[in-house]
Write a protein that holds these residues in place. Structure first.
Motif, short mmCIF file in Angstrom:
data_model
loop_
_atom_site.label_atom_id
_atom_site.label_comp_id
_atom_site.label_asym_id
_atom_site.label_seq_id
_atom_site.Cartn_x
_atom_site.Cartn_y
_atom_site.Cartn_z
N VAL A 295 0.83 -1.20 0.00
CA VAL A 295 0.00 0.00 0.00
C VAL A 295 0.87 1.26 0.00
CG1 VAL A 295 -1.69 1.32 1.34
CG2 VAL A 295 -1.93 -1.17 1.13
N LYS A 296 1.89 1.26 0.83
CA LYS A 296 2.71 2.45 1.03
C LYS A 296 3.46 2.85 -0.24
CE LYS A 296 4.85 2.47 4.87
NZ LYS A 296 5.84 2.14 5.95
N TYR A 297 3.95 1.85 -1.00
CA TYR A 297 4.79 2.16 -2.14
C TYR A 297 4.07 2.01 -3.48
CZ TYR A 297 8.33 2.01 1.44
OH TYR A 297 9.05 2.24 2.58
N ASP B 237 -1.14 4.35 -6.38
CA ASP B 237 -2.56 4.58 -6.09
C ASP B 237 -2.94 4.19 -4.67
OD1 ASP B 237 -2.28 1.87 -6.27
OD2 ASP B 237 -3.73 1.59 -7.90
N ARG B 238 -1.93 3.89 -3.83
CA ARG B 238 -2.18 3.53 -2.42
C ARG B 238 -3.19 2.39 -2.32
NH1 ARG B 238 1.25 5.54 1.18
NH2 ARG B 238 -0.39 5.73 2.75
N HIS B 239 -3.00 1.38 -3.17
CA HIS B 239 -3.94 0.26 -3.20
C HIS B 239 -3.15 -1.04 -3.40
CE1 HIS B 239 -7.90 -1.61 -3.80
NE2 HIS B 239 -7.29 -2.37 -4.71
N ALA B 240 -3.65 -2.13 -2.80
CA ALA B 240 -3.02 -3.44 -2.93
C ALA B 240 -4.09 -4.51 -3.11
CB ALA B 240 -2.17 -3.77 -1.72
N ASP B 241 -3.76 -5.54 -3.88
CA ASP B 241 -4.65 -6.68 -4.08
C ASP B 241 -4.08 -7.89 -3.34
OD1 ASP B 241 -6.47 -5.38 -5.83
OD2 ASP B 241 -4.96 -5.53 -7.42
N ILE B 242 -4.96 -8.68 -2.72
CA ILE B 242 -4.53 -9.87 -1.98
C ILE B 242 -5.33 -11.06 -2.49
CG2 ILE B 242 -4.20 -10.90 0.30
CD1 ILE B 242 -4.53 -7.95 1.38
N LEU B 243 -4.61 -12.11 -2.86
CA LEU B 243 -5.25 -13.32 -3.39
C LEU B 243 -4.82 -14.53 -2.56
CD1 LEU B 243 -6.78 -15.00 -5.55
CD2 LEU B 243 -4.63 -15.04 -6.86
N ILE B 244 -5.81 -15.27 -2.05
CA ILE B 244 -5.55 -16.54 -1.36
C ILE B 244 -5.96 -17.67 -2.28
CG2 ILE B 244 -6.17 -18.02 0.57
CD1 ILE B 244 -6.49 -15.57 2.29
N LYS B 245 -4.97 -18.45 -2.67
CA LYS B 245 -5.23 -19.60 -3.54
C LYS B 245 -4.22 -20.68 -3.18
CE LYS B 245 -5.80 -20.99 -8.36
NZ LYS B 245 -5.73 -20.57 -9.78
N ALA B 246 -4.71 -21.75 -2.59
CA ALA B 246 -3.82 -22.79 -2.07
C ALA B 246 -2.78 -23.21 -3.11
CB ALA B 246 -4.64 -24.01 -1.63
N PRO B 247 -1.51 -23.31 -2.74
CA PRO B 247 -0.96 -23.09 -1.40
C PRO B 247 -0.22 -21.76 -1.28
CG PRO B 247 0.58 -24.38 -2.68
CD PRO B 247 -0.51 -23.93 -3.63
N SER C 139 -0.18 -8.01 -4.29
CA SER C 139 0.27 -7.31 -5.49
C SER C 139 -0.13 -5.84 -5.44
CB SER C 139 -0.31 -7.96 -6.75
OG SER C 139 -1.72 -7.93 -6.73
N ASN C 140 0.63 -5.03 -6.15
CA ASN C 140 0.34 -3.60 -6.26
C ASN C 140 0.89 -3.07 -7.58
OD1 ASN C 140 3.08 -3.61 -5.76
ND2 ASN C 140 3.01 -1.85 -4.39
N ARG C 141 0.41 -1.92 -7.97
CA ARG C 141 0.93 -1.28 -9.17
C ARG C 141 2.24 -0.57 -8.83
NH1 ARG C 141 -2.39 -1.12 -13.45
NH2 ARG C 141 -4.59 -1.67 -13.11
N GLY C 142 3.16 -0.56 -9.76
CA GLY C 142 4.41 0.13 -9.51
C GLY C 142 5.53 -0.39 -10.38
N LYS C 143 6.65 0.28 -10.27
CA LYS C 143 7.83 -0.13 -11.02
C LYS C 143 8.43 -1.39 -10.40
CE LYS C 143 9.04 4.63 -12.30
NZ LYS C 143 10.08 5.69 -12.22
N PRO C 144 9.16 -2.17 -11.20
CA PRO C 144 9.81 -3.37 -10.63
C PRO C 144 10.92 -2.99 -9.67
CG PRO C 144 10.55 -3.00 -12.88
CD PRO C 144 9.43 -2.02 -12.63
N LEU C 145 11.24 -3.90 -8.79
CA LEU C 145 12.34 -3.66 -7.85
C LEU C 145 13.64 -3.48 -8.63
CD1 LEU C 145 11.58 -6.32 -5.07
CD2 LEU C 145 11.01 -3.89 -5.08
#
Length: 405
Positions: free
Chosen positions: A324-326, A329-339, A344-350
């Motif tokens: 969220v911080k970096y 758009d101050r937004h993050a997506d969270i997906l739970i899918k075993a395992p 994830s978030n929008r932004g430049k690659p590390l």
């Protein structure tokens, strides 16, 4: 394809060297033993020839056999004139000659002399000489080799103890001592390691005392601030101050737990939880006024995993907080899918490989220094992996659980 045979253990190398030395010593003794026995046997054969020659000359001169001479040479007369026909046939069969034959029968050495003067069977009572000197030399060399082996094993024994203490130290046990009064190189290494452990132990204790003092000093004004906030009449302002001080208090508790984890002075409490419960606990730790404004969660396939609830929620909370911080758009997506649990978030690659961010206080443009170090430390305690990829303008941080059900 055959794998190359390698011996890495020092003990195995010593065992191999002394085994080869033992085999060579036994082989050398066997060769020398055989040569000694062959030499002794050759001497017996030369004696037999000389005795037979003497008997023949004596018989030509006196017409009889010199029994006293034979007795002095430790030779016994068994048969005269071929009366013992059975023995005569055995000697001829083994010696393969009728006029003169030597045969070993039932541990006895017989000599057959059959000429135009006399027919005689003798038993040579002389035995090959036992090589006493060689046997003593072999026994001495073998004893010396065995003593050297045990001396070497005893010399490297402190290495095993040092290795065990190093392993304990790597697992976080600082209460180890490996001082040695010996004067060899192993003792020098052990003493140097003992000094290093002592210094690290002192530094760790000093750091813990400093951190405890700092946290204690911080908790006092926080507690006073919470008391003062109770005097505020405006409920909205009062709740906001409560949330601020509660957030500060949680951060101090979190900092204390992180210090325990990074110093490896912590025993996790594992139980089975649903991944959705871990996510819910992580979102609660974020203390967001409106989580839906910043987070979008999808539970595609929930699963159960074994974890320390407080630690894993702390790791996931830090991962979500960073997302969220970096994010622009101050937004993050969270997906739970075993395992897996994917944040994830929008932004430049590390700008650097993920592994570089696992070192503490890593400085980078993104500011992920200490956060990922804490996350990685917690996931390592759980035997979980953290993976990263960048696709279509989005960063994906994936926690891979290996003990899910």
């Amino acid at each position: 394809m055959f794998k190359r045979f390698r011996i890495t253990s020092l003990r195995a190398k010593i065992d191999l060297v002394f085994s080869i030395a033992m085999i060579l010593l036994i082989f050398l003794f066997a060769v020398l033993w055989k040569r000694s026995v062959d030499r002794s046997f050759a001497e017996i054969q030369m004696q037999e020839r000389a005795n037979i020659h003497y008997l023949y000359l004596y018989y030509l001169k006196y017409g009889t056999i010199d029994r006293d001479y034979l007795a002095s040479q430790n030779i016994r007369v068994v048969d005269v004139g071929g009366k013992n026909l059975k023995l005569y046939k055995e000697i001829v069969k083994k010696g393969k000659k009728k006029d003169f034959a030597v045969a070993n029968i039932r541990l006895h050495r017989y000599i057959l002399i059959n000429n135009d003067r006399f027919k005689l069977i003798l038993e040579n009572l002389n035995k090959p000489r036992f090589p006493v000197e060689l046997a003593l030399a072999f026994a001495g060399a073998l004893a010396l080799l065995i003593l050297l082996y045990f001396w070497m094993i005893r010399s490297i024994q402190p290495l095993s103890e040092l290795r065990e203490k190093i392993l304990r130290f790597s697992e976080g046990d600082l209460d180890i001592h490996c001082h040695s009064d010996r004067e060899d190189e192993i003792a020098a290494v052990a003493n140097a390691f003992d000094q290093a452990v002592g210094r690290i132990r002192d530094l760790m204790r000093s750091r813990q005392l400093l951190l405890r003092a700092i946290m204690h000093e911080l908790k006092t004004p926080i507690a006073k601030g919470r008391l003062l906030s109770e005097m505020i009449d405006d409920p909205k302002r009062k709740a906001r101050f409560h949330a601020i001080f509660e957030r500060l208090n949680l951060l101090i508790d979190e900092f204390a737990k992180v210090e325990q984890i990074t110093s490896r002075n912590f025993q996790p409490d594992f139980h089975r939880y649903k991944a959705s419960d871990i996510l819910e606990g992580s979102i609660d730790l974020l203390m967001l006024d409106d989580p839906a404004k910043y987070l979008h969660t999808v539970i595609a396939k929930d699963f159960t995993l074994q974890a320390d609830f407080e630690l894993l929620t702390l790791a996931l909370k830090n991962l979500i907080d960073n997302a969220v911080k970096y994010s622009p758009d101050r937004h993050a997506d969270i997906l739970i899918k075993a395992p897996t649990i994917v944040v994830s978030n929008r932004g430049k690659p590390l700008p650097h490989p993920l592994e570089e961010y696992f070192t503490p206080f890593h400085a980078s443009e993104g500011g992920l220094g200490l956060g990922l170090y804490i996350i990685k430390s917690i996931l390592d305690l759980h035997g979980m992996d953290l993976r990263y990829r960048h696709e279509k303008g989005e960063n994906y941080f994936e926690i891979v659980i290996k003990n899910e059900e």
